[in-house]
Design an enzyme around this catalytic site. Structure first.
Site, PDB file in Angstrom:
ATOM      1  N   CYS A  23       8.173  -3.789  12.743  1.00 58.26           N
ATOM      2  CA  CYS A  23       6.970  -3.086  12.282  1.00 58.26           C
ATOM      3  C   CYS A  23       5.715  -3.950  12.501  1.00 58.26           C
ATOM      4  O   CYS A  23       5.597  -5.024  11.915  1.00 58.26           O
ATOM      5  CB  CYS A  23       7.156  -2.745  10.804  1.00 58.26           C
ATOM      6  SG  CYS A  23       5.668  -2.295   9.918  1.00 58.26           S
ATOM      7  N   CYS A  26       3.618  -4.588   9.371  1.00 53.09           N
ATOM      8  CA  CYS A  26       4.352  -5.513   8.492  1.00 53.09           C
ATOM      9  C   CYS A  26       4.086  -6.959   8.925  1.00 53.09           C
ATOM     10  O   CYS A  26       3.919  -7.844   8.084  1.00 53.09           O
ATOM     11  CB  CYS A  26       5.850  -5.240   8.542  1.00 53.09           C
ATOM     12  SG  CYS A  26       6.332  -3.590   7.998  1.00 53.09           S
TER      13      CYS A  26
END
Length: 99
Positions: A23, A26
């Site tokens: 991600c 993230c």
């Protein structure tokens, strides 16, 4: 190793980051969380949880997207948000729940 419930019960304020290695947001959030942890020191625990490795826990908390952050105070969830937040926004949220 402490269980998830042990961690959120024993620490007065815990910020949980449900994330994934693949991600992009993230990965952007990771250094922001490091800075937030430095800001609060021992008053805040920051725990990263990989949703791919902890699917049951992510399902239990109905994590649908990453990153999803949750703030626990004395074992109770007091805040939750999905998406990328800046350091100043996170500090503001945590300050609201610190007392």
């Amino acid at each position: 190793m402490a269980t998830f419930n042990d961690i959120i019960q024993k620490n007065p304020l815990v910020l949980i980051d449900f994330s994934a290695s693949w991600c992009g947001p993230c990965q952007q959030l990771s250094p922001i969380l490091d800075e937030v942890k430095k800001h609060f020191g021992d008053d805040l625990s920051v725990i990263k949880i990989d949703v791919d490795k902890n699917q049951k826990l992510a399902a239990y908390y109905r994590v649908q997207g990453v990153p999803t952050m949750m703030l626990f105070k004395s074992g109770n969830q007091v805040w939750r948000q999905s998406g990328l937040l800046m350091k100043s926004e996170l500090i503001k949220v945590i300050n609201q729940h610190q007392k």
